[in-house]
Design a protein around this motif. Structure first.
Motif, PDB file in Angstrom:
ATOM      1  N   GLY A  65     120.616  16.279 -20.297  1.00 42.07           N
ATOM      2  CA  GLY A  65     122.025  16.476 -20.030  1.00 42.07           C
ATOM      3  C   GLY A  65     122.385  17.940 -19.895  1.00 42.07           C
ATOM      4  N   VAL A  66     123.670  18.207 -19.768  1.00 42.11           N
ATOM      5  CA  VAL A  66     124.166  19.555 -19.468  1.00 42.11           C
ATOM      6  C   VAL A  66     125.184  20.046 -20.493  1.00 42.11           C
ATOM      7  CG1 VAL A  66     125.448  20.936 -17.763  1.00 42.11           C
ATOM      8  CG2 VAL A  66     123.782  19.227 -16.992  1.00 42.11           C
ATOM      9  N   ARG A  67     126.125  19.187 -20.878  1.00 42.04           N
ATOM     10  CA  ARG A  67     127.282  19.638 -21.645  1.00 42.04           C
ATOM     11  C   ARG A  67     127.364  18.966 -23.015  1.00 42.04           C
ATOM     12  NH1 ARG A  67     128.533  19.607 -16.190  1.00 42.04           N
ATOM     13  NH2 ARG A  67     129.388  21.621 -15.481  1.00 42.04           N
ATOM     14  N   SER A  68     127.393  19.796 -24.061  1.00 42.68           N
ATOM     15  CA  SER A  68     127.635  19.319 -25.414  1.00 42.68           C
ATOM     16  C   SER A  68     129.076  19.635 -25.793  1.00 42.68           C
ATOM     17  CB  SER A  68     126.676  19.973 -26.413  1.00 42.68           C
ATOM     18  OG  SER A  68     125.331  19.652 -26.114  1.00 42.68           O
ATOM     19  N   TYR A  69     129.613  18.850 -26.735  1.00 41.85           N
ATOM     20  CA  TYR A  69     131.008  19.001 -27.149  1.00 41.85           C
ATOM     21  C   TYR A  69     131.080  19.203 -28.656  1.00 41.85           C
ATOM     22  CZ  TYR A  69     132.172  17.815 -22.442  1.00 41.85           C
ATOM     23  OH  TYR A  69     132.264  17.857 -21.075  1.00 41.85           O
ATOM     24  N   ILE A  70     131.931  20.134 -29.080  1.00 40.14           N
ATOM     25  CA  ILE A  70     132.074  20.493 -30.485  1.00 40.14           C
ATOM     26  C   ILE A  70     133.534  20.301 -30.877  1.00 40.14           C
ATOM     27  CG2 ILE A  70     131.633  22.249 -32.231  1.00 40.14           C
ATOM     28  CD1 ILE A  70     130.017  23.735 -29.960  1.00 40.14           C
ATOM     29  N   ALA A  71     133.765  19.434 -31.846  1.00 38.27           N
ATOM     30  CA  ALA A  71     135.113  19.228 -32.376  1.00 38.27           C
ATOM     31  C   ALA A  71     135.194  19.790 -33.782  1.00 38.27           C
ATOM     32  CB  ALA A  71     135.452  17.743 -32.382  1.00 38.27           C
ATOM     33  N   PHE A  72     136.345  20.338 -34.119  1.00 35.19           N
ATOM     34  CA  PHE A  72     136.613  20.912 -35.431  1.00 35.19           C
ATOM     35  C   PHE A  72     137.794  20.173 -36.058  1.00 35.19           C
ATOM     36  CE2 PHE A  72     134.981  24.092 -32.562  1.00 35.19           C
ATOM     37  CZ  PHE A  72     133.990  24.746 -33.296  1.00 35.19           C
ATOM     38  N   ARG A 119     123.432   4.314 -31.041  1.00 34.69           N
ATOM     39  CA  ARG A 119     122.994   3.069 -30.412  1.00 34.69           C
ATOM     40  C   ARG A 119     123.798   2.807 -29.142  1.00 34.69           C
ATOM     41  NH1 ARG A 119     123.150  -1.863 -34.327  1.00 34.69           N
ATOM     42  NH2 ARG A 119     121.634  -0.487 -35.351  1.00 34.69           N
ATOM     43  N   GLY A 120     123.114   2.578 -28.059  1.00 32.05           N
ATOM     44  CA  GLY A 120     123.753   2.232 -26.796  1.00 32.05           C
ATOM     45  C   GLY A 120     124.257   3.414 -25.995  1.00 32.05           C
ATOM     46  N   ARG A 121     124.178   4.640 -26.515  1.00 30.08           N
ATOM     47  CA  ARG A 121     124.660   5.788 -25.758  1.00 30.08           C
ATOM     48  C   ARG A 121     123.564   6.317 -24.842  1.00 30.08           C
ATOM     49  NH1 ARG A 121     129.106   8.311 -26.533  1.00 30.08           N
ATOM     50  NH2 ARG A 121     128.262  10.327 -25.955  1.00 30.08           N
ATOM     51  N   ARG A 122     123.957   6.637 -23.634  1.00 26.68           N
ATOM     52  CA  ARG A 122     123.002   7.126 -22.641  1.00 26.68           C
ATOM     53  C   ARG A 122     122.497   8.507 -23.038  1.00 26.68           C
ATOM     54  NH1 ARG A 122     123.485   5.787 -16.480  1.00 26.68           N
ATOM     55  NH2 ARG A 122     121.792   7.010 -15.583  1.00 26.68           N
ATOM     56  N   THR A 123     121.197   8.718 -22.876  1.00 25.79           N
ATOM     57  CA  THR A 123     120.612  10.013 -23.231  1.00 25.79           C
ATOM     58  C   THR A 123     119.833  10.643 -22.083  1.00 25.79           C
ATOM     59  OG1 THR A 123     118.655   8.919 -24.162  1.00 25.79           O
ATOM     60  CG2 THR A 123     120.457   9.444 -25.681  1.00 25.79           C
ATOM     61  N   PRO A 143     131.761  11.064 -15.939  1.00 23.64           N
ATOM     62  CA  PRO A 143     130.949  11.684 -16.995  1.00 23.64           C
ATOM     63  C   PRO A 143     129.450  11.692 -16.698  1.00 23.64           C
ATOM     64  CG  PRO A 143     132.669  10.357 -17.979  1.00 23.64           C
ATOM     65  CD  PRO A 143     132.701  10.079 -16.501  1.00 23.64           C
ATOM     66  N   LEU A 144     128.979  10.771 -15.872  1.00 21.59           N
ATOM     67  CA  LEU A 144     127.568  10.792 -15.479  1.00 21.59           C
ATOM     68  C   LEU A 144     127.254  12.075 -14.717  1.00 21.59           C
ATOM     69  CD1 LEU A 144     127.159   7.098 -14.217  1.00 21.59           C
ATOM     70  CD2 LEU A 144     126.556   8.025 -16.465  1.00 21.59           C
ATOM     71  N   LEU A 145     128.153  12.473 -13.820  1.00 26.99           N
ATOM     72  CA  LEU A 145     127.955  13.722 -13.070  1.00 26.99           C
ATOM     73  C   LEU A 145     128.062  14.929 -13.992  1.00 26.99           C
ATOM     74  CD1 LEU A 145     129.797  13.347  -9.641  1.00 26.99           C
ATOM     75  CD2 LEU A 145     127.374  13.766 -10.028  1.00 26.99           C
ATOM     76  N   ALA A 146     128.902  14.827 -15.020  1.00 25.94           N
ATOM     77  CA  ALA A 146     129.060  15.938 -15.960  1.00 25.94           C
ATOM     78  C   ALA A 146     127.755  16.246 -16.680  1.00 25.94           C
ATOM     79  CB  ALA A 146     130.142  15.609 -16.987  1.00 25.94           C
ATOM     80  N   GLN A 147     126.904  15.234 -16.863  1.00 26.38           N
ATOM     81  CA  GLN A 147     125.668  15.411 -17.626  1.00 26.38           C
ATOM     82  C   GLN A 147     124.416  15.467 -16.749  1.00 26.38           C
ATOM     83  OE1 GLN A 147     125.887  16.378 -20.441  1.00 26.38           O
ATOM     84  NE2 GLN A 147     127.590  15.448 -21.544  1.00 26.38           N
ATOM     85  N   ALA A 148     124.547  15.207 -15.457  1.00 25.84           N
ATOM     86  CA  ALA A 148     123.384  15.251 -14.564  1.00 25.84           C
ATOM     87  C   ALA A 148     122.999  16.696 -14.260  1.00 25.84           C
ATOM     88  CB  ALA A 148     123.689  14.504 -13.270  1.00 25.84           C
ATOM     89  N   ARG A 149     121.699  16.968 -14.307  1.00 27.56           N
ATOM     90  CA  ARG A 149     121.207  18.319 -14.009  1.00 27.56           C
ATOM     91  C   ARG A 149     120.886  18.461 -12.526  1.00 27.56           C
ATOM     92  NH1 ARG A 149     117.339  20.305 -19.034  1.00 27.56           N
ATOM     93  NH2 ARG A 149     118.936  20.056 -20.663  1.00 27.56           N
ATOM     94  N   PRO A 150     120.854  19.697 -12.017  1.00 32.77           N
ATOM     95  CA  PRO A 150     120.467  19.894 -10.623  1.00 32.77           C
ATOM     96  C   PRO A 150     119.148  19.196 -10.313  1.00 32.77           C
ATOM     97  CG  PRO A 150     121.319  21.933 -11.510  1.00 32.77           C
ATOM     98  CD  PRO A 150     121.230  20.974 -12.674  1.00 32.77           C
ATOM     99  N   GLY A 151     119.116  18.528  -9.168  1.00 40.11           N
ATOM    100  CA  GLY A 151     117.942  17.765  -8.771  1.00 40.11           C
ATOM    101  C   GLY A 151     118.028  16.305  -9.114  1.00 40.11           C
TER     102      GLY A 151
END
Length: 290
Positions: free
Chosen positions: A108-115, A163-167, A267-275
């Motif tokens: 993936g590409v983007r991680s998210y941090i919540a406070f 469980r069940g989350r795409r990686t 969101p699939l495009l948000a995590q897809a890497r070039p190529g």
């Protein structure tokens, strides 16, 4: 507050965006992988629309100046607190002076941090999101930036979140509704779009995902007056290569839009890497919902 100690490639403040201002020329912006940010907020005890951080490819690190709860979701990445391994996709209770490092994601590409309490930078048009196209919201983060945290939050939520989350996002399929300008393309071009895999270009960013592959042939050769652009619009410039507009997209454009990708697939495009291989699957009738 927190202090940024490593900013990574592109780390921005994001919430769910500033919807409803397209008629003023203001894009929605907001987290590219909104479900990941919503999950992080839930884990940290926030409302799902609280502002957090979106990292890009290289992660980031920060130091806490107060006690807080942090959660990291999105692209799976190694998380370290004061040099020791810490769980990903789980609430982390931090003491003042803690240093947190989010490593580059494994996939993936983007991680998210919540406070806990959310990032409490000033709101612009009802949102704290960084818009990389218009410049609204806080600037992309730099080393030394200090971000205030809000004071309202609930007990962190413990969830079975893995469980069940795409990686993996090496091959993705996007659901598309044709229109409003699919009649500007030949039947062969429509068949090409729906029948072939495209590769995600290195030129992609928060504005749009550029794809490379078989060219789409126009049936109408004339110029198109600028018209409104919606989230997920698939515009086809003069080179015939499709471009899928993402959260920081412009609100108008002059190239024909062959179709619109369903927002739940973006969101699939948000995590897809070039190529990564990108395919389109048609659904519904003519014309996007605006």
């Amino acid at each position: 507050m927190i202090e940024i100690t490593q900013a990574g490639l592109l780390t921005t403040v994001q919430d769910l965006g500033r919807a409803g201002y397209a008629h003023l020329g203001v894009p929605r912006s907001g987290a590219l992988d909104a479900p990941a940010l919503e999950l992080a907020n839930q884990l940290a005890g926030n409302a799902t629309d609280a502002a957090g951080l979106e990292t890009t490819m290289r992660g980031c690190s920060f130091r806490t100046h107060v006690s807080t709860v942090v959660a990291v979701t999105g692209a799976p990445a190694e998380v370290r607190v004061d040099g020791s391994a810490a769980p990903y996709c789980a609430p982390l209770v931090l003491a003042p002076g803690s240093t947190v490092e989010i490593k580059p994601p494994r996939t993936g590409v983007r991680s998210y941090i919540a406070f806990a309490g959310g990032v409490a930078v000033p709101s612009v048009l009802g949102s704290r999101a960084t818009d990389t196209l218009s410049g609204l919201g806080p600037a992309p983060l730099r080393v030394g930036d200090r971000l205030p945290l809000g004071g309202h939050w609930h007990d962190p939520t413990i969830l079975d979140t893995v469980r069940g989350r795409r990686t993996r996002w090496d091959e993705i399929t996007l659901t598309i509704s044709l229109g409003p300008r699919d009649d500007w393309f030949t039947d062969e071009a429509i068949g090409t779009l729906l029948g072939n895999a495209y590769a995600l270009s290195t030129k992609s960013n928060r504005v749009g995902a550029r794809l490379t592959g078989p060219s789409l042939t126009r049936a109408v050769a004339g110029e198109l007056p600028s018209e409104g652009i919606v989230l997920g619009a698939v515009q086809v410039p003069a080179d015939g290569q499709p471009l899928v507009f993402l959260a920081d997209h412009p609100t108008t454009g002059g190239y024909p839009v062959i179709g619109v990708v369903d927002a739940v697939d973006l969101p699939l495009l948000a995590q897809a890497r070039p190529g990564a291989a990108v395919r389109f699957r048609q659904t519904g009738g003519h014309g996007p919902q605006r």
